[in-house]
Scaffold this motif. Structure first.
Motif, short mmCIF file in Angstrom:
data_model
loop_
_atom_site.label_atom_id
_atom_site.label_comp_id
_atom_site.label_asym_id
_atom_site.label_seq_id
_atom_site.Cartn_x
_atom_site.Cartn_y
_atom_site.Cartn_z
N GLN A 129 0.83 -1.20 0.00
CA GLN A 129 0.00 0.00 0.00
C GLN A 129 0.87 1.25 0.00
N GLU B 235 2.13 1.80 -3.21
CA GLU B 235 1.03 2.02 -4.14
C GLU B 235 1.12 1.09 -5.34
N LYS B 236 1.51 -0.13 -5.06
CA LYS B 236 1.59 -1.15 -6.11
C LYS B 236 1.24 -2.51 -5.51
N VAL C 178 -0.99 5.61 5.20
CA VAL C 178 -1.52 4.42 4.55
C VAL C 178 -1.91 3.41 5.61
#
Length: 399
Positions: A130, A133-134, A372
């Protein structure tokens, strides 16, 4: 002759010795987040297994003194439950299951020793993906799922020395219980809350969810009978989150009032009873939301939330997280077979080395933004301590 000292006395203390081995705590290590104590006095602490001359390996030691509670009867039941846990662990001899040794009783103190697994939990990998972001690849999810399913199949089908099924159900399968080792292997940990059919098992009077409520099956949350298929539901929730960051029990896009309106009178009574049990068992505040969600999610919602998954992971997870156990896979062996077939169908080799390479890339590429946050389990080391409510329940005593 065995010796014992209090685990919190001085740095470098020997907790206890057994044969040629001793278990030593180095209190110069940072223990703020790694030492825990239950309300009944059970201590959990990282330690070293060592000989007289050198340290051999890191372990987790749990200890329960003979007089640490105002309720002697409950304390004795706790001690019996720890003995049962250690006895059950003698049957769990599998390369993908972390070991538990004991019990060792020294000067009245009961000790249990567990492997301290090296590597990174799936819980941490979800968080790091997370941050980066992948998403982790479908191949990684298929690989981890297959390895975990293989370990579960072994546990679910374990038999005693007379060939009688032990009826083991993990009951606390979640991303914090599965680790990727430094070489890329997958390890399943912590059977402290497992149900089994061991003779002489200790029973409790309070049926309740025994694991992280975010990953409990509907039947567990509604205090109904559980079996190995309950673990498979939990595996499905974990794979869904690993592959999509989404969770079936999330209530972010639904209103509790709408969920309550969807309940029939019969199910409404079950939900109310389960919510009362959750309060009596002092479960987290979000348990009530999970109970309500588990009682109301539809097949259409399962299809929708699994739609982003790549084939064949989509069909596998979709089948794992059906509410009715009869609609799920009926064995972990079948889950493992389909996951491995899906992995092979990708056409490129994917095993421990490839999994490790992907994780190293994820860890090094992760942004350390603290904004996150996902629904991943909050449980970290040390492993969960057994409480008075974790005694095996008679309602779960059938195969």
């Amino acid at each position: 002759m065995a010796t014992a000292r209090q685990p919190w006395s001085v740095p470098g203390v020997i907790l206890f010795s057994h044969g040629d081995l001793s278990y030593e705590v180095d209190l110069f290590r940072p223990l703020v987040e790694e030492l825990a104590q239950s309300r009944l006095g059970e201590m959990t602490v990282p330690a070293y297994e060592r000989t007289e001359k050198k340290r051999l390996r890191e372990v987790i030691v749990r200890s329960l003194p003979p007089t640490s509670s105002d309720d002697p009867e409950l304390l004795e039941r706790m001690r019996a439950r720890l003995r049962e846990e250690a006895h059950l662990a003698t049957y769990l001899q599998h390369p993908r299951i972390a070991r538990t040794l004991g019990p060792y009783e020294v000067q009245g103190v009961l000790y249990i020793v567990s492997d301290r697994v090296e590597g990174t939990s799936i819980n941490t990998l979800i968080t790091y993906s997370q941050m980066r972001e992948k998403l982790l690849s479908p191949a990684f999810c298929l690989y981890v799922g297959a390895e975990a399913a293989g370990a579960l199949h072994y546990a679910h089908t374990c038999k005693d020395e007379n060939g009688a099924p032990l009826g083991i159900v993990h009951r606390d399968l979640n991303p914090a219980r599965i680790f990727l080792e430094p070489e890329g292997g997958v390890i399943l940990t912590d059977f402290a809350r497992a149900r089994s059919l061991l003779p002489g098992r200790v029973a409790s009077t309070l049926p309740r969810p025994h694991g992280d409520v975010f990953y409990c099956s509907p039947e567990a949350l509604l205090c109904e009978e559980t079996d190995p298929r309950s673990d498979l539901f939990s595996l499905g929730l974990m794979l869904l989150e690993l592959a999509t960051w989404r969770h079936l029990y999330s209530t972010a896009t639904v209103r509790p009032d709408d969920l309550e309106e969807a309940l029939t009178e019969k199910v409404k009574g079950k939900v109310l009873d389960a919510a009362i049990t959750a309060m009596e068992a002092d479960l987290p505040d979000h348990a009530e939301d999970c109970i309500l969600r588990a009682a109301t999610f539809t097949r259409e919602e399962v299809n929708e939330i699994t739609e982003p998954l790549a084939h064949p992971l989509r069909s596998i997870v979709r089948r794992l997280i059906q509410r009715d156990p009869e609609d799920r896979y009926q064995s972990a062996a079948d889950v493992e077979a389909d996951l491995r077939a899906g992995l092979a169908a990708l056409g490129a080799p994917y095993g421990p080395k490839e999994a490790l390479d992907e994780v190293l890339l994820s860890l090094t590429g992760a942004s350390m933004s603290r904004s996150v946050l996902g629904p991943t389990s909050e449980s970290q080391l040390p492993p969960n301590m057994v409480t008075g409510e974790d005694i095996t329940n008679e309602r779960d005593s059938t195969p």
